[in-house]
Design an enzyme around this catalytic site. Structure first.
Site, PDB file in Angstrom:
ATOM      1  N   ARG A 122     119.717 -33.472  17.623  1.00 27.72           N
ATOM      2  CA  ARG A 122     118.499 -32.870  18.211  1.00 27.72           C
ATOM      3  C   ARG A 122     118.141 -31.524  17.583  1.00 27.72           C
ATOM      4  NH1 ARG A 122     120.613 -34.852  23.229  1.00 27.72           N
ATOM      5  NH2 ARG A 122     119.636 -36.854  23.625  1.00 27.72           N
ATOM      6  N   LYS A 144     106.886 -27.414   8.269  1.00 30.75           N
ATOM      7  CA  LYS A 144     106.462 -28.819   8.390  1.00 30.75           C
ATOM      8  C   LYS A 144     107.481 -29.685   7.670  1.00 30.75           C
ATOM      9  CE  LYS A 144     101.459 -28.773   8.894  1.00 30.75           C
ATOM     10  NZ  LYS A 144     100.177 -29.135   8.260  1.00 30.75           N
ATOM     11  N   GLU A 186      98.110 -26.457  -5.684  1.00 29.77           N
ATOM     12  CA  GLU A 186      98.240 -25.782  -4.376  1.00 29.77           C
ATOM     13  C   GLU A 186      97.951 -24.285  -4.522  1.00 29.77           C
ATOM     14  OE1 GLU A 186      98.553 -27.427  -1.600  1.00 29.77           O
ATOM     15  OE2 GLU A 186      99.738 -29.237  -1.921  1.00 29.77           O
ATOM     16  N   LYS A 226     100.483 -17.924   2.944  1.00 30.73           N
ATOM     17  CA  LYS A 226     101.003 -18.991   3.814  1.00 30.73           C
ATOM     18  C   LYS A 226     101.707 -18.396   5.034  1.00 30.73           C
ATOM     19  CE  LYS A 226     102.669 -23.388   4.548  1.00 30.73           C
ATOM     20  NZ  LYS A 226     102.967 -24.709   4.064  1.00 30.73           N
ATOM     21  N   GLU A 236      99.459 -25.550  14.040  1.00 30.38           N
ATOM     22  CA  GLU A 236      98.188 -26.111  13.585  1.00 30.38           C
ATOM     23  C   GLU A 236      97.229 -26.451  14.728  1.00 30.38           C
ATOM     24  OE1 GLU A 236      98.616 -28.358   9.930  1.00 30.38           O
ATOM     25  OE2 GLU A 236      96.894 -29.575  10.500  1.00 30.38           O
ATOM     26  N   ARG A 240      95.643 -23.105  10.869  1.00 27.78           N
ATOM     27  CA  ARG A 240      96.568 -23.648   9.864  1.00 27.78           C
ATOM     28  C   ARG A 240      95.982 -24.846   9.127  1.00 27.78           C
ATOM     29  NH1 ARG A 240     103.135 -24.506   9.997  1.00 27.78           N
ATOM     30  NH2 ARG A 240     103.225 -25.496   7.952  1.00 27.78           N
ATOM     31  N   ASN A 244      95.034 -27.529   4.637  1.00 28.15           N
ATOM     32  CA  ASN A 244      94.821 -28.935   4.276  1.00 28.15           C
ATOM     33  C   ASN A 244      93.575 -29.126   3.423  1.00 28.15           C
ATOM     34  OD1 ASN A 244      97.069 -29.749   5.781  1.00 28.15           O
ATOM     35  ND2 ASN A 244      95.859 -29.764   7.661  1.00 28.15           N
ATOM     36  N   HIS A 247      93.245 -32.116   1.254  1.00 31.25           N
ATOM     37  CA  HIS A 247      94.378 -33.009   1.543  1.00 31.25           C
ATOM     38  C   HIS A 247      93.981 -34.313   2.238  1.00 31.25           C
ATOM     39  CE1 HIS A 247      96.724 -29.661   0.184  1.00 31.25           C
ATOM     40  NE2 HIS A 247      97.872 -30.230   0.491  1.00 31.25           N
ATOM     41  N   HIS A 251      95.779 -37.365   0.578  1.00 34.02           N
ATOM     42  CA  HIS A 251      96.735 -38.277   1.219  1.00 34.02           C
ATOM     43  C   HIS A 251      96.248 -39.716   1.111  1.00 34.02           C
ATOM     44  CE1 HIS A 251      98.639 -34.857   3.819  1.00 34.02           C
ATOM     45  NE2 HIS A 251      99.033 -34.842   2.564  1.00 34.02           N
ATOM     46  N   HIS A 264     101.679 -35.420  -5.869  1.00 33.29           N
ATOM     47  CA  HIS A 264     100.952 -34.883  -4.715  1.00 33.29           C
ATOM     48  C   HIS A 264      99.911 -33.841  -5.159  1.00 33.29           C
ATOM     49  CE1 HIS A 264     100.114 -33.511  -0.676  1.00 33.29           C
ATOM     50  NE2 HIS A 264     100.424 -32.278  -1.031  1.00 33.29           N
TER      51      HIS A 264
HETATM   52  P1  NAD Z   1     109.183 -33.477  -5.862  1.00 33.24           P
HETATM   53  O1  NAD Z   1     110.056 -32.960  -4.809  1.00 33.24           O
HETATM   54  O2  NAD Z   1     109.116 -34.942  -6.067  1.00 33.24           O
HETATM   55  O3  NAD Z   1     109.581 -32.768  -7.233  1.00 33.24           O
HETATM   56  C1  NAD Z   1     108.885 -33.109  -8.390  1.00 33.24           C
HETATM   57  C2  NAD Z   1     109.805 -33.551  -9.525  1.00 33.24           C
HETATM   58  O4  NAD Z   1     110.364 -32.409 -10.140  1.00 33.24           O
HETATM   59  C3  NAD Z   1     110.965 -34.427  -9.124  1.00 33.24           C
HETATM   60  O5  NAD Z   1     111.149 -35.406 -10.102  1.00 33.24           O
HETATM   61  C4  NAD Z   1     112.141 -33.464  -9.127  1.00 33.24           C
HETATM   62  O6  NAD Z   1     113.342 -34.128  -9.382  1.00 33.24           O
HETATM   63  C5  NAD Z   1     111.776 -32.543 -10.247  1.00 33.24           C
HETATM   64  N1  NAD Z   1     112.303 -31.187 -10.175  1.00 33.24           N
HETATM   65  C6  NAD Z   1     112.362 -30.392  -9.094  1.00 33.24           C
HETATM   66  N2  NAD Z   1     112.714 -29.155  -9.434  1.00 33.24           N
HETATM   67  C7  NAD Z   1     112.931 -29.168 -10.760  1.00 33.24           C
HETATM   68  C8  NAD Z   1     113.310 -28.186 -11.709  1.00 33.24           C
HETATM   69  N3  NAD Z   1     113.469 -26.916 -11.355  1.00 33.24           N
HETATM   70  N4  NAD Z   1     113.457 -28.558 -12.999  1.00 33.24           N
HETATM   71  C9  NAD Z   1     113.232 -29.845 -13.382  1.00 33.24           C
HETATM   72  N5  NAD Z   1     112.833 -30.809 -12.534  1.00 33.24           N
HETATM   73  C10 NAD Z   1     112.682 -30.471 -11.242  1.00 33.24           C
HETATM   74  O7  NAD Z   1     107.662 -33.023  -5.635  1.00 33.24           O
HETATM   75  P2  NAD Z   1     106.958 -31.670  -5.180  1.00 33.24           P
HETATM   76  O8  NAD Z   1     105.693 -31.655  -5.919  1.00 33.24           O
HETATM   77  O9  NAD Z   1     107.854 -30.501  -5.239  1.00 33.24           O
HETATM   78  O10 NAD Z   1     106.657 -31.938  -3.635  1.00 33.24           O
HETATM   79  C11 NAD Z   1     105.773 -32.928  -3.218  1.00 33.24           C
HETATM   80  C12 NAD Z   1     106.043 -33.260  -1.778  1.00 33.24           C
HETATM   81  O11 NAD Z   1     105.848 -32.094  -0.965  1.00 33.24           O
HETATM   82  C13 NAD Z   1     105.119 -34.320  -1.224  1.00 33.24           C
HETATM   83  O12 NAD Z   1     105.864 -35.266  -0.513  1.00 33.24           O
HETATM   84  C14 NAD Z   1     104.223 -33.549  -0.270  1.00 33.24           C
HETATM   85  O13 NAD Z   1     103.759 -34.333   0.801  1.00 33.24           O
HETATM   86  C15 NAD Z   1     105.135 -32.464   0.200  1.00 33.24           C
HETATM   87  N6  NAD Z   1     104.457 -31.278   0.713  1.00 33.24           N
HETATM   88  C16 NAD Z   1     104.864 -30.802   1.914  1.00 33.24           C
HETATM   89  C17 NAD Z   1     104.292 -29.666   2.426  1.00 33.24           C
HETATM   90  C18 NAD Z   1     104.805 -29.093   3.723  1.00 33.24           C
HETATM   91  O14 NAD Z   1     104.190 -28.159   4.251  1.00 33.24           O
HETATM   92  N7  NAD Z   1     105.905 -29.564   4.235  1.00 33.24           N
HETATM   93  C19 NAD Z   1     103.288 -29.002   1.712  1.00 33.24           C
HETATM   94  C20 NAD Z   1     102.889 -29.519   0.484  1.00 33.24           C
HETATM   95  C21 NAD Z   1     103.486 -30.669  -0.010  1.00 33.24           C
HETATM   96  N1  GLY Z   2     100.883 -27.710   3.591  1.00 31.26           N
HETATM   97  C1  GLY Z   2     100.161 -27.604   4.809  1.00 31.26           C
HETATM   98  C2  GLY Z   2     100.836 -26.794   5.849  1.00 31.26           C
HETATM   99  O1  GLY Z   2     101.928 -26.305   5.670  1.00 31.26           O
HETATM  100  O2  GLY Z   2     100.287 -26.625   6.884  1.00 31.26           O
END
Ligand code: NAD
Ligand code: GLY
Length: 360
Positions: A122, A144, A186, A226, A236, A240, A244, A247, A251, A264
């Site tokens: 939990r 998030k 972003e 942020k 949100e 917040r 998006n 987005h 999505h 993404h």
């Molecule tokens: P990812 O985590 O898939 O990383 C991208 C690629 O880079 C992967 O292949 C990874 O192995 C590689 N990588 C990571 N760090 C590296 C480094 N330093 N050197 C070499 N390779 C490296 O993708 P991302 O773009 O970081 O994240 C995308 C995800 O984030 C999506 O699922 C999206 O929905 C989510 N997201 C979440 C929020 C939130 O607020 N929680 C906000 C924006 C995006």
């Molecule tokens: N990436 C959108 C949020 O954190 O609200």
């Protein structure tokens, strides 16, 4: 450059440590945050050979008992199957309520690990160690967490704030250019929604992309924005949702194209162009400003149109987006570069017309 930014959320406040070489201070920072005992470091197969040893050793040196779990890289890892896998590992390694998890990697690892931490027993504490630009400026901050399910992206998740965010700018040196560009999408978003000066700085920097040199100031500015947005509206309720921008379509693109086909950030770039065109039609954004947004994104090697996705698939995916109420998606639209409005409704016909306009 070393900078600390606080995400100010009362008794759940936490620091974002920004600097070069910070990975080696992970253990001491976790200690300073009051963390103790056993921890599960979750990473992916690309990040593990580059950075897992240093994270592991830093934690061990500071007195923690870390174990490492390495998952496949890429969006499909943000899944129910990998979530269950993490629960099994947490059980096997005896993670109790005083233990914590460490997300070492990009947004995929951060979202998945954060949700595992939010739900294991939990809720236990966790630490974000973002290694992509996108994760540094966006996903690691704000709490998030979640996974994708076949019905849609990020549909299952929780708000669960990390205990700290440890950001080592040196990790960006190994990031492939396509991933760097995806992160820049972003960054551009922050310029459009909040900070015109940042947008102008990016227009200058884009001329040299991907050779844009020291990103520390840009990363810090995005984290500041942020942190401020999350401080004002953690769950949100309103403000917040400006994060998006772009987005809703993004999505839908990721879902309709199949997760992993567009990064993404790439989908966000197309989604921002879509939102900018809607903003010209419905708000005060000028055609020239919309063109500046598109030019900046293209200059950062990001896609600005969609070659092959059918509107009916995109519209169906929009209908299950979290921001959709009663089947009607809500949009963030821009009045000008640096200011947006949220919760905007768009006439159905315009949704399709503008989509067709950006289809190539
Ligand atoms: P990812 O985590 O898939 O990383 C991208 C690629 O880079 C992967 O292949 C990874 O192995 C590689 N990588 C990571 N760090 C590296 C480094 N330093 N050197 C070499 N390779 C490296 O993708 P991302 O773009 O970081 O994240 C995308 C995800 O984030 C999506 O699922 C999206 O929905 C989510 N997201 C979440 C929020 C939130 O607020 N929680 C906000 C924006 C995006
Ligand atoms: N990436 C959108 C949020 O954190 O609200």
């Amino acid at each position: 450059m070393k900078r600390d930014i606080t995400v100010d959320l009362g008794d759940r406040s936490y620091p974002i440590h920004i600097g070069s070489g910070n990975l080696d201070s992970l253990g001491t920072a976790c200690k300073a945050a009051g963390l103790k005992g056993r921890c599960l470091i979750v990473t992916d197969e690309n990040v593990a050979p580059l950075y897992a040893d240093r994270a592991f050793q830093s934690l061990e040196k500071a007195g923690f008992t870390p174990v490492l779990e390495t998952l496949p890289a890429g969006e499909p890892t943000k899944s129910q199957a990998q979530l269950l896998n993490l629960y099994s590992k947490a059980a096997a390694h005896g993670l109790d309520r005083h233990s914590f998890m460490v997300a070492l990697g990009g947004g995929v690892i951060g979202d998945l690990t954060g949700f595992a931490a939010a739900s294991w027993l939990r809720g236990i504490r966790f630490v974000q160690v973002p290694t992509t630009l996108l994760a540094m400026v966006d996903s690691s901050v704000g709490g998030k967490t979640g996974i994708n399910i076949p019905a849609g992206k990020n549909l299952v998740g929780a708000f669960h704030q990390p205990s700290l965010v440890m950001l080592d700018l040196n990790t960006l040196k190994t990031l492939p250019p396509r991933e760097l560009a995806a992160g820049m999408a972003e960054v551009v978003k922050y310029g459009v929604i909040w900070d015109e000066e940042l947008f102008r700085a990016l227009e200058k920097a884009a001329a040299k992309f991907p050779d844009i040199g020291d990103l520390s100031e840009i990363v810090a500015r995005c984290c500041e924005i942020k942190a401020e947005v999350v401080r004002q509206d953690e769950r949100e309720g309103g403000l917040r949702s400006i994060l998006n921008f772009g987005h809703t379509a993004a999505h839908a693109i990721e879902n309709a194209a199949g997760y992993g086909r567009y990064l993404h950030g790439e989908a966000v770039a197309i989604g921002m162009v879509y939102a900018a065109h809607l903003s010209v039609a419905l708000k005060e954004l000028s055609v020239e400003e919309s063109a500046r947004i598109e030019k900046l994104l293209a200059g950062l090697s990001l896609p600005v149109g969609v070659p092959e996705l059918a509107w009916k698939d995109i519209r169906a995916a929009m209908a299950v987006d979290k921001k959709t109420v009663g089947g009607l998606p809500k949009f963030v639209l821009a009045d000008r570069i640096g200011h947006v409005e949220f919760g905007c409704e768009v006439p159905e016909k315009l949704l399709e017309e503008v989509w067709n306009g950006i289809s190539q």
